[in-house]
Scaffold this motif. Structure first.
Motif, mmCIF file in Angstrom:
data_model
loop_
_atom_site.group_PDB
_atom_site.id
_atom_site.type_symbol
_atom_site.label_atom_id
_atom_site.label_comp_id
_atom_site.label_asym_id
_atom_site.label_seq_id
_atom_site.Cartn_x
_atom_site.Cartn_y
_atom_site.Cartn_z
ATOM 1 N N GLY A 14 0.813 -1.206 0.000
ATOM 2 C CA GLY A 14 0.000 0.000 0.000
ATOM 3 C C GLY A 14 0.844 1.252 0.000
ATOM 4 N N ASN A 41 -0.865 -8.972 -2.219
ATOM 5 C CA ASN A 41 -2.052 -9.107 -3.055
ATOM 6 C C ASN A 41 -3.294 -9.250 -2.178
ATOM 7 O OD1 ASN A 41 -3.987 -9.772 -4.931
ATOM 8 N ND2 ASN A 41 -2.733 -11.288 -5.978
ATOM 9 N N VAL A 42 -4.144 -8.230 -2.163
ATOM 10 C CA VAL A 42 -5.350 -8.239 -1.335
ATOM 11 C C VAL A 42 -6.226 -9.445 -1.649
ATOM 12 C CG1 VAL A 42 -7.462 -6.960 -0.764
ATOM 13 C CG2 VAL A 42 -5.318 -5.724 -1.049
ATOM 14 N N SER A 43 -6.248 -9.873 -2.886
ATOM 15 C CA SER A 43 -7.100 -11.012 -3.252
ATOM 16 C C SER A 43 -6.667 -12.306 -2.570
ATOM 17 C CB SER A 43 -7.147 -11.189 -4.768
ATOM 18 O OG SER A 43 -5.884 -11.560 -5.264
ATOM 19 N N ILE A 62 -5.701 -0.651 2.332
ATOM 20 C CA ILE A 62 -6.518 -1.250 1.283
ATOM 21 C C ILE A 62 -7.276 -0.130 0.591
ATOM 22 C CG2 ILE A 62 -8.397 -2.846 0.798
ATOM 23 C CD1 ILE A 62 -7.443 -4.474 3.234
ATOM 24 N N ARG A 63 -7.063 -0.013 -0.693
ATOM 25 C CA ARG A 63 -7.671 1.078 -1.463
ATOM 26 C C ARG A 63 -9.137 0.778 -1.765
ATOM 27 N NH1 ARG A 63 -2.620 0.225 -4.694
ATOM 28 N NH2 ARG A 63 -1.112 1.565 -3.698
ATOM 29 N N ASP A 64 -9.893 1.830 -2.036
ATOM 30 C CA ASP A 64 -11.299 1.670 -2.403
ATOM 31 C C ASP A 64 -11.438 0.676 -3.543
ATOM 32 O OD1 ASP A 64 -12.140 3.510 -0.533
ATOM 33 O OD2 ASP A 64 -12.253 5.178 -1.929
ATOM 34 N N GLU A 66 -10.729 -2.488 -3.537
ATOM 35 C CA GLU A 66 -9.865 -3.667 -3.456
ATOM 36 C C GLU A 66 -10.462 -4.771 -2.578
ATOM 37 O OE1 GLU A 66 -5.242 -2.788 -4.077
ATOM 38 O OE2 GLU A 66 -6.056 -1.905 -2.235
ATOM 39 N N THR A 68 -13.430 -6.414 -2.077
ATOM 40 C CA THR A 68 -14.747 -6.645 -2.662
ATOM 41 C C THR A 68 -15.663 -7.340 -1.659
ATOM 42 O OG1 THR A 68 -14.099 -8.797 -3.528
ATOM 43 C CG2 THR A 68 -13.738 -6.879 -4.970
#
Length: 83
Positions: A14, A41-43, A62-64, A66, A68
């Motif tokens: 980030g 990797n946020v996923s 965590i960006r807007d 990202e 879900t």
């Protein structure tokens, strides 16, 4: 007594929390007691659903967009179930 160390997902990166030295310090401290899997990797939070991790450490911004709905639900369920 088992020598198996609990598995921890370490989410880093980030624009504000990307200090390599800080990340190395956190990972080094955790490595003493845990089996650490580090990712940017946020996923990769989706991996929590498999039940292989006992904890998650989030050291990132965590960006807007990202995190879900499905990832947010996976993280919430992991925490609610004691992770």
């Amino acid at each position: 007594m088992s020598n198996v160390r609990p598995k921890v997902l370490l989410l880093t990166g980030g624009p504000y929390h990307d200090g390599r030295e800080s990340i190395q310090l956190i990972q080094g401290t955790l490595d003493e007691r845990f089996n650490v899997v580090q990712t940017e990797n946020v996923s990769d939070l989706a991996k929590l659903a498999a039940g292989d991790f006992q904890a998650v450490v989030i050291y990132t911004t965590i960006r807007d967009g990202e995190l879900t709905g499905s990832l947010a639900n996976t993280l919430a369920a992991f925490i609610e179930n004691g992770g």
